[in-house]
Design a protein around this motif. Structure first.
Motif, PDB file in Angstrom:
ATOM      1  N   GLU A 124      44.516  36.512  72.234  1.00  0.00           N
ATOM      2  CA  GLU A 124      43.320  36.405  72.243  1.00  0.00           C
ATOM      3  C   GLU A 124      42.619  36.825  71.343  1.00  0.00           C
ATOM      4  N   ARG A 125      43.234  38.265  71.030  1.00  0.00           N
ATOM      5  CA  ARG A 125      41.607  39.537  70.002  1.00  0.00           C
ATOM      6  C   ARG A 125      42.233  39.296  69.466  1.00  0.00           C
ATOM      7  N   ILE A 126      43.559  38.450  68.848  1.00  0.00           N
ATOM      8  CA  ILE A 126      43.848  37.992  67.474  1.00  0.00           C
ATOM      9  C   ILE A 126      43.496  37.043  67.022  1.00  0.00           C
ATOM     10  N   ASP A 127      43.320  36.247  67.632  1.00  0.00           N
ATOM     11  CA  ASP A 127      42.175  34.608  67.178  1.00  0.00           C
ATOM     12  C   ASP A 127      40.678  34.895  67.522  1.00  0.00           C
ATOM     13  N   ASP A 128      40.386  35.371  68.456  1.00  0.00           N
ATOM     14  CA  ASP A 128      38.908  35.949  67.948  1.00  0.00           C
ATOM     15  C   ASP A 128      38.529  36.041  66.851  1.00  0.00           C
ATOM     16  N   TYR A 129      39.637  37.543  66.250  1.00  0.00           N
ATOM     17  CA  TYR A 129      38.842  38.289  65.435  1.00  0.00           C
ATOM     18  C   TYR A 129      39.094  37.480  64.263  1.00  0.00           C
ATOM     19  N   PHE A 130      40.198  36.658  63.743  1.00  0.00           N
ATOM     20  CA  PHE A 130      39.804  35.297  62.852  1.00  0.00           C
ATOM     21  C   PHE A 130      39.375  34.305  62.653  1.00  0.00           C
ATOM     22  N   SER A 131      38.430  34.017  63.902  1.00  0.00           N
ATOM     23  CA  SER A 131      38.064  32.903  64.039  1.00  0.00           C
ATOM     24  C   SER A 131      36.187  33.175  63.711  1.00  0.00           C
ATOM     25  N   GLY A 132      36.368  34.196  64.085  1.00  0.00           N
ATOM     26  CA  GLY A 132      34.977  35.515  63.740  1.00  0.00           C
ATOM     27  C   GLY A 132      33.673  34.999  65.038  1.00  0.00           C
ATOM     28  N   ARG A 133      34.451  35.451  66.242  1.00  0.00           N
ATOM     29  CA  ARG A 133      33.924  35.164  67.338  1.00  0.00           C
ATOM     30  C   ARG A 133      33.831  36.678  67.938  1.00  0.00           C
ATOM     31  N   LEU A 134      34.302  38.145  67.291  1.00  0.00           N
ATOM     32  CA  LEU A 134      34.131  39.049  67.465  1.00  0.00           C
ATOM     33  C   LEU A 134      33.468  39.933  67.566  1.00  0.00           C
ATOM     34  N   ALA A 143      49.568  45.310  64.579  1.00  0.00           N
ATOM     35  CA  ALA A 143      49.714  44.647  62.814  1.00  0.00           C
ATOM     36  C   ALA A 143      50.725  43.463  62.740  1.00  0.00           C
ATOM     37  N   GLU A 144      52.384  43.982  63.623  1.00  0.00           N
ATOM     38  CA  GLU A 144      52.720  42.745  63.814  1.00  0.00           C
ATOM     39  C   GLU A 144      52.926  41.193  63.957  1.00  0.00           C
ATOM     40  N   ALA A 145      52.140  41.787  64.670  1.00  0.00           N
ATOM     41  CA  ALA A 145      51.382  40.541  66.019  1.00  0.00           C
ATOM     42  C   ALA A 145      50.435  39.746  65.162  1.00  0.00           C
ATOM     43  N   VAL A 146      49.451  40.204  64.717  1.00  0.00           N
ATOM     44  CA  VAL A 146      48.871  39.913  63.450  1.00  0.00           C
ATOM     45  C   VAL A 146      49.465  38.784  62.444  1.00  0.00           C
ATOM     46  N   ALA A 147      50.921  40.356  62.093  1.00  0.00           N
ATOM     47  CA  ALA A 147      51.076  39.335  60.451  1.00  0.00           C
ATOM     48  C   ALA A 147      52.178  37.714  61.393  1.00  0.00           C
ATOM     49  N   PHE A 148      52.444  37.730  62.929  1.00  0.00           N
ATOM     50  CA  PHE A 148      53.508  36.818  63.774  1.00  0.00           C
ATOM     51  C   PHE A 148      51.991  35.317  63.868  1.00  0.00           C
ATOM     52  N   TYR A 149      50.915  36.140  64.136  1.00  0.00           N
ATOM     53  CA  TYR A 149      50.131  35.171  64.341  1.00  0.00           C
ATOM     54  C   TYR A 149      49.474  34.556  62.959  1.00  0.00           C
ATOM     55  N   LEU A 150      49.287  35.162  62.357  1.00  0.00           N
ATOM     56  CA  LEU A 150      48.684  34.614  60.727  1.00  0.00           C
ATOM     57  C   LEU A 150      50.414  33.372  59.917  1.00  0.00           C
ATOM     58  N   THR A 151      51.376  33.980  59.947  1.00  0.00           N
ATOM     59  CA  THR A 151      52.768  32.691  59.932  1.00  0.00           C
ATOM     60  C   THR A 151      52.667  31.575  60.998  1.00  0.00           C
ATOM     61  N   ALA A 152      52.614  32.093  62.046  1.00  0.00           N
ATOM     62  CA  ALA A 152      52.163  30.969  63.249  1.00  0.00           C
ATOM     63  C   ALA A 152      51.498  29.964  62.476  1.00  0.00           C
ATOM     64  N   ARG A 153      50.264  30.308  62.340  1.00  0.00           N
ATOM     65  CA  ARG A 153      48.756  29.661  61.662  1.00  0.00           C
ATOM     66  C   ARG A 153      49.549  28.416  61.027  1.00  0.00           C
ATOM     67  N   GLN A 154      49.463  29.349  59.878  1.00  0.00           N
ATOM     68  CA  GLN A 154      50.316  27.949  58.628  1.00  0.00           C
ATOM     69  C   GLN A 154      51.397  27.287  59.196  1.00  0.00           C
ATOM     70  N   ALA A 155      52.442  27.807  60.073  1.00  0.00           N
ATOM     71  CA  ALA A 155      53.518  25.996  60.582  1.00  0.00           C
ATOM     72  C   ALA A 155      52.963  25.555  61.427  1.00  0.00           C
TER      73      ALA A 155
END
Length: 241
Positions: free
Chosen positions: A5-15, A34-46
């Motif tokens: 949730e924190r990662i998603d809020d960060y990349f969505s500009g909600r933090l 950092a690994e969680a962020v990398a996974f998040y970015l990969t999953a979002r692209q997928a």
């Protein structure tokens, strides 16, 4: 709030600003984050790719439901077929003459020789950039990419982060993302030295999709004619194509 949730809020500009600063600081020291962020970015692209595939499937369904294509006279079909064969024949000859298997290998050799390691002496740059470079040099490319993309999220005008994020994408085979980073960088007119066009050309050679070689040659010529960063290297590479 969990990490996702924190990662998603960060990349969505909600933090909030303070939370965003703490998040970026954590990226420098918390390898799990950092690994969680990398996974998040990969999953979002997928997910984006899957959405595009769904749209294509819906289009195909609509096309089939719209009924058969209007039949053309046999003589018209013969003319179309003959023209197509001529175009394919000439195109195949042109590609055979112009495309060589060594183009991607040439790009790969340059990438391996020049971008396996990055310089750690970038005076005046933020500590997080240095951390990302350290991760890159350790071979932890996903972690490095997460740091560089976080910096870009915070400051889209950071040309160093743009270049480095592009290099991570290039090294990890995400050529479309690399081209996007380098193209954005190459369009900047406010930089004293700008390697964007050279790096985009290099990535296109490596990707090797139809028309990539031609566009790479055009970019190399632009680098040479406008005396941009990478001119000497472009002269060598274009001479070998």
């Amino acid at each position: 709030m969990n990490d996702l949730e924190r990662i998603d809020d960060y990349f969505s500009g909600r933090l909030p600003v303070e939370e965003r600063v703490r998040f970026e600081s954590s990226l420098e020291t918390d390898s799990a984050l950092a690994e969680a962020v990398a996974f998040y970015l990969t999953a979002r692209q997928a997910a984006q790719n899957e959405a595009r595939a769904d749209r294509k499937a819906r289009f195909e369904t609509l096309r089939k439901e719209s009924g058969p294509v209007r039949q053309l006279p046999a003589r018209t079909w013969l003319a179309i077929a003959a023209s197509a064969m001529l175009v394919l024949g000439l195109g195949g000859y042109w590609l055979f003459q112009r495309q060589t298997p060594s183009a991607a290998a040439l790009a790969d050799q340059y990438i391996q020789q020049n971008f396996s390691q990055l310089s750690t002496h970038m005076n005046g740059q933020p500590d997080s950039l240095q951390t990302g470079i350290a991760r890159y040099n350790e071979g932890k490319l996903q972690e490095a990419g997460a740091i560089f993309n976080a910096l870009l999220q915070r400051n889209p005008a950071d040309d160093h982060a743009q270049k480095l994020a592009g290099l991570v994408a290039l090294r990890t085979g995400q050529y479309n993302q690399a081209i996007d980073h380098f193209h954005r960088l190459g369009e900047r007119t406010d930089l004293f030295a700008n390697p964007g066009r050279f790096l985009e050309a290099l990535t296109r050679l490596k990707r090797g999709q139809p028309d990539d070689r031609r566009q790479a040659e055009t970019l190399f010529k632009t680098v040479i004619e406008q005396n941009l960063e990478g001119k000497a290297e472009a002269e060598v590479l274009i001479d070998k194509l």
